[in-house]
Motif scaffolding. Structure first.
Motif, mmCIF file in Angstrom:
data_model
loop_
_atom_site.group_PDB
_atom_site.id
_atom_site.type_symbol
_atom_site.label_atom_id
_atom_site.label_comp_id
_atom_site.label_asym_id
_atom_site.label_seq_id
_atom_site.Cartn_x
_atom_site.Cartn_y
_atom_site.Cartn_z
ATOM 1 N N ALA A 3 -12.539 -100.254 57.671
ATOM 2 C CA ALA A 3 -12.041 -101.530 58.165
ATOM 3 C C ALA A 3 -13.137 -102.265 58.929
ATOM 4 C CB ALA A 3 -10.830 -101.302 59.058
ATOM 5 N N TYR A 12 -5.966 -101.646 55.262
ATOM 6 C CA TYR A 12 -6.573 -102.174 56.492
ATOM 7 C C TYR A 12 -7.909 -102.857 56.264
ATOM 8 C CZ TYR A 12 -2.624 -100.644 59.072
ATOM 9 O OH TYR A 12 -1.347 -100.541 59.529
ATOM 10 N N PRO A 13 -8.810 -102.270 55.434
ATOM 11 C CA PRO A 13 -10.031 -103.038 55.135
ATOM 12 C C PRO A 13 -9.697 -104.406 54.546
ATOM 13 C CG PRO A 13 -10.306 -100.784 54.437
ATOM 14 C CD PRO A 13 -8.880 -100.918 54.896
ATOM 15 N N HIS A 30 -8.435 -106.781 57.287
ATOM 16 C CA HIS A 30 -9.533 -107.224 58.157
ATOM 17 C C HIS A 30 -10.469 -108.184 57.446
ATOM 18 C CE1 HIS A 30 -9.175 -104.805 61.931
ATOM 19 N NE2 HIS A 30 -8.192 -104.313 61.181
#
Lengths: 883, 109
Positions: free
Chosen positions: A67, B50-51, B54
Motif C-alpha cells: 500500500a 488496499y494498494p 491508496h
C-alpha cells in the motif's frame, strides 16, 4: 481542480508521512477485526475466528509495504532508506570507511586540483574579444631549418613594414617588456615594476577597454608626445589607494613624467599578471631604434581579418620580410620570413605538456585509489557472503542488493569527493601562491565547471568500485554458500582471484608513476649539479636601475655612480668581494650583437659573426670566481670613450679563433672598436643549456644605467643585504633595487618548473606506492584469515613455520611480480612521452628502472611479511578450534 | 487458469469507484459489497484492495475520511471526489464499449 487535489495530496504525503503510516496500520487492523467479527457471527470460537481471519489476511507487513508503495515520494523514501542503511553499515565499520574515504579524497582531490589548473590555464579561451583570431607574430631566425629558431623576436623596422603593407590583419600591435623604476611619492618608496612598452593600438587589438579613464590614441604614441601611462588595477589599488582622481595625475617612471590616462580592468593581465604599467613604445624608444631592421627586440600581436587564416597571414608577412631581406643583401641579420602561433599557445605553450603529464599522473593515482577501494569493498562483500545469501534466499531481489552495494560505494565516493574538493581548494590556493610566474595563474579558481567535473568523477569512482565488488560476489550460488559449513578448510587461494587481478593493475600503474618520477628526479639532479661556471654559495645578487633622466647613457653619470657604489660596498664589513655585471650566470640569454674581427679578411656579403653580450666591471670575475684563462681583466683606469678593452670566453675562442692567438685582436661591434685583453672561462647563461660564445664589454664605457651587484661574503651573505641597500639609498633615493637573491636562490628560481614538476610527480608516485602497499597488505591479510583453518591443519600435520611463511609470502608477492612486469613494459612507452622534459637523462635509464623495481619489491615484501609472519605463528589448536 | 478473483488492475479500480459512488464506505465493506453484488464470483484480496485504494486516493479520484463504523469503531471511509465521478463516467463508458465489443466477437464465434 484535480491537479490541486493531487498537489495537496503530495504535500500531505511529504509532511504527514508518519500520520499516514499510523492511519494505514489502523485501517488494516480494522479490516482484520471486521473479519474476526464476521467469523464469530458465523459461530466460530474466538480463537478460531482470529486465526482464520489472520490466515485470510496474509502477511500484514507485506500488505502495508504494498500500500505504501503506491504513495507519492516512495522512490525518495526508498532512496533515503538505502542511504540510511548504507551510512549505518559504514558507521559500523569505521576503520574501513575512513580508509576508503581518505583514499578516495586523495585521488579525487589531486585530480580536481590539476583539472582546475589545466582548465583555467589551457582550456579556457583568453578573456579578450574573439580570442581565436589573435596571433603572436615572430621572425624566423637562422638557421632556416632549425625549429628552435622559429619564434624569434621582431625588429621594430620589420614590424613597421608589416603593419604598413599587410593585407591580412585588421590590426597589429608591438610589445616589449621592461623593468622600470616608479619614483616614490607621498612617503612611499620608489620601486621597480614590470612595464610593457606597446604601440597605442594594443588594447584595441585585444579588444579591451580601460576600466577607468581612456585608452591610448595615435597621438600619444610618438617621441614628441607627452608621456602617458595605463595602470593595472592592482597597482592602482596598492599604490594609489584606488583613488579615481588618479586620472590625469603625473607619476615619474624612470624619473620621467608620465600622465596617467586610465586604469585597466581587474581581470586584465597581459602579457602576464606581473605587468603593472603600459606605456607607448614609440614615445619611449628612439625613432632610430624603432626603425632598425636587424635589431630584434619586440614581439608583435595581430588580429586576423575575418576569413583569413593564420597560415595565409603569415605567408603575407613573409613576402614583406623577404623583400626587405633582399633589398639589404649585405646585412645578414635581417630575417627572411615571419612565423606565427595562436596567442594562447604563445602564453602557455611551455607549461602545456608538463601540466598534461601531471594530470595523467593524477589520473593514475585516482585509478589506483578506485582499485584500492574496490578491493576493500570486495573484501567486505566476501565477509558478508552468508548474509547476502540468506537475503537472496528470502527473496531479496538481485537488483535490490546491487543497489545497496552501489549506494555504499556512492556514499564512500561522495564523502571522499567532498573531502577531495576541500583538498583541491587548498592545493589550488597553494599552487597559485608558489607559481606566480606561471602564465594565466591569476585566472585559476574552482568554478561551477570544476564542481560538475568533481561530481562526474565521484559518480565514475562510485560506479567503478561498486560494480567491481558487485560482480565479484557469487550471488547465484546461494545454495552453495548456505551449504558451506563453518568448516571452510577447503576454500583455496582461488577465492581472491579478482582481488589479485586488481592488485596487479595497481602495482603496474604504481610502477609507471615511479619510473616517471624517477626519471624526472634524476634529470632534476643532473640539472641541479650542473656547474654554471662561477661560485654559487655565499653570493648575494641585487638588481639596480638608475633613473635614466639623471643618469644619461652614454655618459659619465652611471660610471661615477657605479665606481662610488663599489668603493663604499667593498669597504663594508663582511663583504669579501663585490662586482657588477648586467646579467649573472643562469640569468638568461638577454642579448647578442654582431661583430667583425678587424684582423680577419672581410666576410662575403650576407654573412656575419654573432655572440652574446655581457657587461662587467674589472673585479667581477674575481668576485664570482670565474677564472681568467689567458691575459687579464679590464684596466680599471680606462673609462668612457677610453674603455675599449674586451674579454671573450673560452667557447668564443674555440669558435672564432681556432688555433689562433686571440689576445690583442680587435673586434668592431655596436659601432666601436675593442681590443681583446683576456679570455674568461665559460659560464652558462641558462641551466640546462650549453654555454655559447660570449663577449664582455667594460661596464666603465658608460653605456648602461642598470646592473646586477654581486657580493661575496664569508659569513651569512643575506645579512649584508640591508647595509648595502642603505648605502645605495644614502647615495641616491631614486635607485630602484629589486630581486635581492642569493645566487643559489636565483638558480633555484630558474629551475622552479623542473623542481615543481619533479616534486609533484614524486609525490604522486609515493602516494600510489603507499596505496599499493596497503592493497597488498589487505589482500594477503584477507587470504591468511580465510586460510586460517587450512594453515592450522598444515601446522598440526607437521608443516614447518618457514614453509608456511614462504607459502604465504609467495602468494602475496606473485601479483606484485606480475604487476611489476606489466608496469615496466608500460613505463617504456611513457618514458618516451616525457623525453622532452628530461635533461641529461635517457628515457630508458637502466639505473632508474632497476631502482624502481628494487623499491617496489622491497615495499611489497614488507607489506606481505606481516600477514605471512602472523600466519606462520598460528597456534594450530586455536586455529582449528576457532572454526 | 487464473483464479476467478484475479482481477485486471484497471477493472478493480473501476469496481471500487462504482462501489463507493452511492455512499462513503470503508475498505472491508467495499470488498464485501463487490463480493455480494457479483454473486460471490469476484473476491477482492486485501493484497490488491488496499494498494488500489491508496493508489486511487493518491490520484485524487477518491478521498478518505475517518468516521464511526456500524460497529461503533473508527474506520476509514472512502468516497468519490468530483474528478473521481468524471473518471467513473469515462471508465464506465469505456468498459461498456469494450465489453460490447468482446460480446460481439464472442457471439460471432
Amino acid at each position: 481542480m484535480r491537479w490541486l487535489a493531487k498537489l495537496r495530496m503530495r504535500v500531505t504525503m511529504l509532511f504527514a508521512r508518519g500520520r499516514a503510516a499510523a492511519a494505514l496500520d489502523e485501517e488494516l487492523r480494522f479490516h482484520i477485526e471486521q473479519q474476526i467479527a464476521e467469523y464469530r457471527a458465523a459461530g466460530m470460537s474466538d480463537q478460531d475466528a482470529r486465526y482464520s481471519a489472520l490466515r485470510l489476511f496474509g502477511n500484514p507487513a507485506l500488505l502495508r509495504d504494498q500500500a505504501r508503495a503506491t504513495w507519492s515520494w516512495s522512490s525518495v523514501e526508498i532512496l533515503l532508506r538505502d542511504l540510511r542503511l548504507g551510512v549505518r553499515g559504514l558507521v559500523r565499520a569505521p576503520g574501513f570507511a575512513l580508509i576508503a574515504i581518505l583514499v578516495m579524497a586523495l585521488g579525487i582531490g589531486a585530480n580536481v586540483a590539476l583539472f582546475t589548473v589545466v582548465r583555467s590555464v589551457i582550456l579556457k579561451p583568453l578573456p579578450f574579444k574573439d580570442p581565436g583570431s589573435l596571433v603572436m607574430l615572430y621572425e624566423h631566425g637562422s638557421p632556416e631549418n632549425d625549429p628552435a629558431a622559429a619564434y624569434y623576436v621582431v625588429a621594430g623596422g620589420i614590424y613597421a613594414e608589416w603593419k604598413k603593407l599587410n593585407h591580412s590583419f585588421s590590426s597589429m600591435a608591438l610589445i616589449q617588456e621592461s623593468d622600470v623604476g616608479l619614483a616614490g611619492s607621498g612617503g612611499q618608496l620608489s620601486e621597480k615594476l614590470t612595464a610593457l612598452h606597446c604601440t597605442w593600438d594594443l588594447m584595441t587589438t585585444l579588444g579591451v577597454q580601460p576600466a577607468l579613464g581612456r585608452d591610448f590614441n595615435a597621438a600619444d604614441d610618438s617621441r614628441s608626445a607627452n608621456g602617458t601611462v595605463l595602470l593595472s588595477w592592482s597597482l592602482w589599488k596598492r599604490r594609489f589607494a584606488a583613488d579615481p582622481a588618479i586620472v590625469n595625475r603625473t607619476i615619474y617612471i624612470d624619473a620621467k613624467p608620465y600622465t596617467v590616462i586610465g586604469v585597466m580592468p581587474a581581470w586584465f593581465a597581459f602579457p602576464d599578471a606581473r605587468t603593472e604599467l603600459w606605456t607607448p613604445v614609440y614615445h619611449d624608444e628612439p625613432a632610430a631604434f624603432m626603425a632598425m631592421l636587424d635589431t630584434h627586440a619586440f614581439l608583435a600581436v595581430g588580429r586576423l581579418k575575418p576569413g583569413v587564416n593564420a597560415e595565409q597571414a603569415t605567408a603575407d608577412l613573409s613576402v614583406i620580410s623577404r623583400r626587405l631581406h633582399d633589398a639589404h643583401a649585405d646585412n645578414p641579420f635581417i630575417n627572411k620570413r615571419a612565423t606565427s602561433r595562436p596567442l594562447l599557445e604563445h602564453m602557455v605553450g611551455d607549461i602545456e605538456k608538463p601540466l598534461y603529464v601531471l594530470l595523467a599522473a593524477t589520473g593514475c593515482v585516482l585509478l589506483i585509489a578506485c582499485l584500492n577501494v574496490a578491493n576493500l569493498l570486495v573484501a567486505r562483500a566476501a565477509g558478508r557472503r552468508r548474509e547476502m545469501a540468506i537475503r537472496t534466499a528470502l527473496g531479496g531481489g538481485w537488483l535490490r542488493l546491487l543497489r545497496e552495494r552501489l549506494t555504499e560505494s556512492f556514499l564512500l565516493a561522495a564523502a571522499g569527493g567532498a573531502a577531495g574538493l576541500l583538498l583541491a581548494y587548498g592545493a589550488v590556493a597553494w599552487l597559485v601562491s608558489v607559481r606566480k610566474d606561471m602564465s594565466r595563474v591569476e585566472g585559476i579558481h574552482i568554478d561551477a565547471v570544476v564542481i560538475a567535473f568533481t561530481v562526474g568523477v565521484i559518480a565514475l569512482c562510485a560506479l567503478f568500485s561498486g560494480l567491481i565488488s558487485a560482480f565479484s560476489a557469487k550471488d547465484k550460488q546461494v545454495f552453495l554458500t548456505l551449504h558451506e559449513s563453518s568448516r571452510s578448510a577447503g576454500s583455496g587461494p582461488s577465492k581472491a582471484t579478482l582481488r589479485k587481478v586488481l592488485l596487479i593493475l595497481e602495482v603496474g600503474l604504481t610502477v609507471v608513476l615511479l619510473t616517471g618520477a624517477g626519471l624526472l628526479l634524476k634529470s632534476y639532479d643532473r640539472l641541479r649539479s650542473t656547474d654554471v661556471g662561477c661560485i654559487t654559495s655565499n653570493v648575494l645578487t641585487m638588481q639596480l636601475g638608475l633613473p635614466g633622466a639623471r643618469y644619461k647613457t652614454p655618459g659619465p653619470g652611471p660610471v661615477n655612480f657605479f665606481d662610488e657604489l663599489l668603493r663604499r660596498v667593498r669597504a663594508l664589513p663582511g663583504v669579501e668581494a663585490a662586482g657588477l655585471v648586467d646579467v649573472v650566470p643562469g640569468g638568461g640569454y638577454e642579448g647578442d650583437s654582431s661583430f667583425t674581427i678587424l684582423e680577419h679578411p672581410a666576410l662575403p656579403k650576407g654573412e656575419g659573426l654573432d655572440a652574446m653580450n655581457r657587461a662587467a666591471d674589472a673585479r667581477y670575475f674575481a668576485a664570482m670566481g670565474i677564472p681568467i684563462l689567458r691575459g687579464r681583466t679590464f684596466n680599471e683606469n680606462l673609462r668612457l670613450d677610453k674603455a675599449n678593452e674586451m674579454l671573450i670566453t673560452d667557447s668564443f675562442v674555440k669558435q672564432y679563433f681556432p688555433g689562433e692567438e686571440p689576445l690583442g685582436k680587435h673586434l668592431r661591434t655596436n659601432g666601436r672598436d675593442y681590443v681583446i685583453v683576456g679570455v674568461a672561462a665559460d659560464t652558462r647563461f641558462e641551466i640546462g643549456e650549453p654555454p655559447r660564445p660570449m663577449k664582455y664589454f667594460p661596464m666603465a664605457n658608460g653605456e648602461m644605467n642598470y646592473a646586477t651587484l654581486v657580493l661575496r661574503s664569508s659569513q651569512d651573505v643575506e645579512q649584508i643585504a640591508l647595509p648595502v641597500q642603505r648605502v645605495m639609498q644614502s647615495m641616491d633615493r631614486d635607485i630602484g633595487v629589486s630581486d635581492v637573491l642569493t645566487m643559489n636562490q636565483l638558480l633555484g628560481k630558474s629551475m622552479l618548473d623542473e623542481s615543481f614538476n619533479t616534486t609533484m610527480l614524486a609525490g604522486f608516485a609515493g602516494l600510489s606506492l603507499l596505496l599499493a602497499a596497503v592493497g597488498l597488505f589487505g589482500v594477503l591479510s584477507y587470504i591468511a584469515a580465510q586460510r586460517t583453518g587450512e594453515i592450522g591443519i598444515r601446522i598440526a600435520l607437521g608443516a614447518q613455520r618457514q614453509q608456511v611463511l614462504r607459502l604465504m609470502l609467495l602468494d602475496g608477492l606473485r601479483p606484485a611480480l606480475f604487476g611489476l612486469a606489466l608496469g615496466l613494459a608500460a613505463s617504456v612507452a611513457t618514458a618516451r612521452l616525457i623525453r622532452t622534459m628530461l635533461y641529461g637523462t635517457k628515457p630508458l635509464d637502466p639505473l632508474v628502472f632497476a631502482s624502481v623495481s628494487a623499491l617496489l619489491l622491497l615495499v611489497a615484501a614488507v607489506a606481505c611479511l606481516v600477514p605471512a609472519w602472523r600466519a606462520s605463528r598460528l597456534d594450530p589448536m586455536q586455529a582449528l578450534r576457532m572454526e | 487458469m487464473g483464479k476467478p478473483n484475479d482481477l485486471v488492475q484497471g477493472t478493480l479500480d473501476l469496481l471500487i469507484l462504482k462501489t463507493v459512488a452511492p455512499e462513503p464506505m470503508h475498505g472491508w465493506a467495499i470488498a464485501k459489497r463487490i463480493q455480494q453484488v457479483s454473486g460471490e464470483v469476484l473476491q477482492v484480496q486485501q493484497g490488491s484492495l488496499y494498494p488500489a485504494l491508496h493508489r486511487l486516493e493518491q490520484q485524487g479520484w477518491i478521498k478518505a475520511k475517518w468516521a464511526e463504523s456500524e460497529t461503533g469503531r473508527q474506520a476509514r471511509f472512502y468516497s468519490l471526489t468530483a474528478p473521481g465521478r468524471k473518471q467513473l463516467a469515462a471508465e464506465t463508458a469505456n468498459w461498456n464499449r469494450l465489453s460490447a465489443a468482446i460480446n460481439l466477437v464472442m457471439a460471432e464465434a
